[in-house]
Design a protein around this motif. Sequence first.
Motif, PDB file in Angstrom:
ATOM      1  N   ALA A  73       0.850  -1.193   0.000  1.00 31.97           N
ATOM      2  CA  ALA A  73       0.000   0.000   0.000  1.00 31.97           C
ATOM      3  C   ALA A  73       0.882   1.238   0.000  1.00 31.97           C
ATOM      4  O   ALA A  73       2.039   1.203   0.437  1.00 31.97           O
ATOM      5  N   TRP A  74       0.325   2.343  -0.490  1.00 33.44           N
ATOM      6  CA  TRP A  74       1.054   3.608  -0.475  1.00 33.44           C
ATOM      7  C   TRP A  74       1.201   4.091   0.961  1.00 33.44           C
ATOM      8  O   TRP A  74       0.374   3.801   1.826  1.00 33.44           O
ATOM      9  N   SER A  75       2.266   4.840   1.231  1.00 40.33           N
ATOM     10  CA  SER A  75       2.533   5.313   2.590  1.00 40.33           C
ATOM     11  C   SER A  75       1.383   6.162   3.127  1.00 40.33           C
ATOM     12  O   SER A  75       1.069   6.116   4.320  1.00 40.33           O
ATOM     13  N   LYS A  76       0.739   6.926   2.248  1.00 44.20           N
ATOM     14  CA  LYS A  76      -0.400   7.737   2.688  1.00 44.20           C
ATOM     15  C   LYS A  76      -1.529   6.849   3.199  1.00 44.20           C
ATOM     16  O   LYS A  76      -2.168   7.153   4.222  1.00 44.20           O
ATOM     17  N   ALA A  77      -1.777   5.724   2.487  1.00 42.04           N
ATOM     18  CA  ALA A  77      -2.844   4.815   2.915  1.00 42.04           C
ATOM     19  C   ALA A  77      -2.522   4.198   4.272  1.00 42.04           C
ATOM     20  O   ALA A  77      -3.411   4.026   5.115  1.00 42.04           O
ATOM     21  N   VAL A  78      -1.242   3.863   4.493  1.00 43.06           N
ATOM     22  CA  VAL A  78      -0.831   3.296   5.780  1.00 43.06           C
ATOM     23  C   VAL A  78      -0.959   4.345   6.884  1.00 43.06           C
ATOM     24  O   VAL A  78      -1.455   4.053   7.983  1.00 43.06           O
ATOM     25  N   GLU A  79      -0.522   5.573   6.599  1.00 44.05           N
ATOM     26  CA  GLU A  79      -0.632   6.652   7.570  1.00 44.05           C
ATOM     27  C   GLU A  79      -2.095   6.942   7.900  1.00 44.05           C
ATOM     28  O   GLU A  79      -2.459   7.126   9.071  1.00 44.05           O
ATOM     29  N   ASP A  80      -2.939   6.967   6.870  1.00 45.19           N
ATOM     30  CA  ASP A  80      -4.382   7.165   7.085  1.00 45.19           C
ATOM     31  C   ASP A  80      -4.964   6.045   7.950  1.00 45.19           C
ATOM     32  O   ASP A  80      -5.789   6.290   8.836  1.00 45.19           O
ATOM     33  N   GLN A 105      -7.224   4.172  13.132  1.00 43.75           N
ATOM     34  CA  GLN A 105      -7.237   3.242  14.258  1.00 43.75           C
ATOM     35  C   GLN A 105      -7.027   3.967  15.591  1.00 43.75           C
ATOM     36  O   GLN A 105      -7.530   3.536  16.625  1.00 43.75           O
ATOM     37  N   LEU A 106      -6.283   5.073  15.561  1.00 42.07           N
ATOM     38  CA  LEU A 106      -6.016   5.844  16.781  1.00 42.07           C
ATOM     39  C   LEU A 106      -7.098   6.881  17.062  1.00 42.07           C
ATOM     40  O   LEU A 106      -7.069   7.533  18.101  1.00 42.07           O
ATOM     41  N   GLY A 107      -8.037   7.044  16.136  1.00 42.06           N
ATOM     42  CA  GLY A 107      -9.069   8.064  16.320  1.00 42.06           C
ATOM     43  C   GLY A 107      -8.564   9.459  16.043  1.00 42.06           C
ATOM     44  O   GLY A 107      -9.044  10.432  16.632  1.00 42.06           O
ATOM     45  N   LEU A 108      -7.589   9.573  15.140  1.00 46.34           N
ATOM     46  CA  LEU A 108      -6.988  10.858  14.781  1.00 46.34           C
ATOM     47  C   LEU A 108      -7.353  11.239  13.353  1.00 46.34           C
ATOM     48  O   LEU A 108      -7.525  10.375  12.489  1.00 46.34           O
ATOM     49  N   GLN A 109      -7.424  12.541  13.110  1.00 39.53           N
ATOM     50  CA  GLN A 109      -7.544  13.037  11.741  1.00 39.53           C
ATOM     51  C   GLN A 109      -6.141  13.197  11.185  1.00 39.53           C
ATOM     52  O   GLN A 109      -5.260  13.761  11.840  1.00 39.53           O
ATOM     53  N   ASN A 110      -5.892  12.675   9.985  1.00 40.14           N
ATOM     54  CA  ASN A 110      -4.598  12.860   9.345  1.00 40.14           C
ATOM     55  C   ASN A 110      -4.568  14.243   8.717  1.00 40.14           C
ATOM     56  O   ASN A 110      -5.238  14.501   7.718  1.00 40.14           O
ATOM     57  N   GLY A 111      -3.788  15.137   9.307  1.00 38.89           N
ATOM     58  CA  GLY A 111      -3.729  16.519   8.835  1.00 38.89           C
ATOM     59  C   GLY A 111      -2.638  16.773   7.826  1.00 38.89           C
ATOM     60  O   GLY A 111      -2.365  17.936   7.494  1.00 38.89           O
ATOM     61  N   ASN A 112      -1.982  15.721   7.311  1.00 38.70           N
ATOM     62  CA  ASN A 112      -0.886  15.902   6.354  1.00 38.70           C
ATOM     63  C   ASN A 112      -1.427  16.026   4.937  1.00 38.70           C
ATOM     64  O   ASN A 112      -2.293  15.266   4.522  1.00 38.70           O
TER      65      ASN A 112
END
Length: 289
Positions: free
Chosen positions: A163-170, A175-182
């Motif tokens: 998977a692309w790094s963005k998909a892994v980061e998302d 899973q942590l209940g965070l919004q990915n702001g990148n």
Amino acid sequence: MYTTSTTVSSRIESYCRTWRMWLENDESVIMGDNIMSATSDVQSTSLSDDIELGAVCSQSWALQINDAETRFLGKEYDLSLYLADLTGVTTYSTLEAYTYAELSKLTVEQISKLGEVLDGERIPLGRFTCVKSKKSGGNTEVTFADRLYFSDKTYVPKVKLPAWSKAVEDDICKQLGLQNGNDYTIPAKLRVKGGARLYGKGHIRLKTANFDFKISSIPKDTTMRQMLSYIASAQGEFGFVDRFGRYVRKWYGSSVKILDNNTIDLPTLGERPNILAGIVCKVSDSETL
């Protein structure tokens, strides 16, 4: 990160001011005088006290609150600072229909009105989850942490690999209940090793393409924090949760002022007059006035 209004900036520069904390969620508001003490701590993948390349830092707060009734454990709160004005211009008594003793009974809408009385501006410190709570007499000792506090458990991908790094980061952020702001759409500006900017033909500033790379597998027992650290280091940045509860990656900006041999040991003098706020007199080793 945060810019204060002109009104609040002028209050900050005055000699009569005090900062207080504000703790709020959809159910309750804990204000100023009820927060007896607060200390902050940081946990990260960094091996030193500095925030290094690839470090993923989580922040926690230990608060002592004058409240034995509220159940804090497991709930999320927005933590802020606000400026309590002691000059008489804006005080609690200016809240028309309420007294200070009734503040704990106010609704969120009524608290919003109080915020307008206090210039309507609170400086956000972040969104935190209560992970520890201990009652002691009439007080409650609580520990609040951002969602990266929970990132030290093994990462089990919910996305299909590779998977692309963005998909892994998302995926980790979800899973942590965070919004990915990148923002993966913003290209990075290229520089040489010494820091000088790179230009192409026609003196056009050179930029990278959108830097996203494929991750084929996850090593055994890798934690979510370590995986975020790997992605952050590949991007040349470090990661943390910002003031608004979003996971973001950053790197240090350009220097505002460079100290040289002529100024490094000397104070910088300003034109503004100093205000004498008090005098400390050491009478003896055991007595100070």
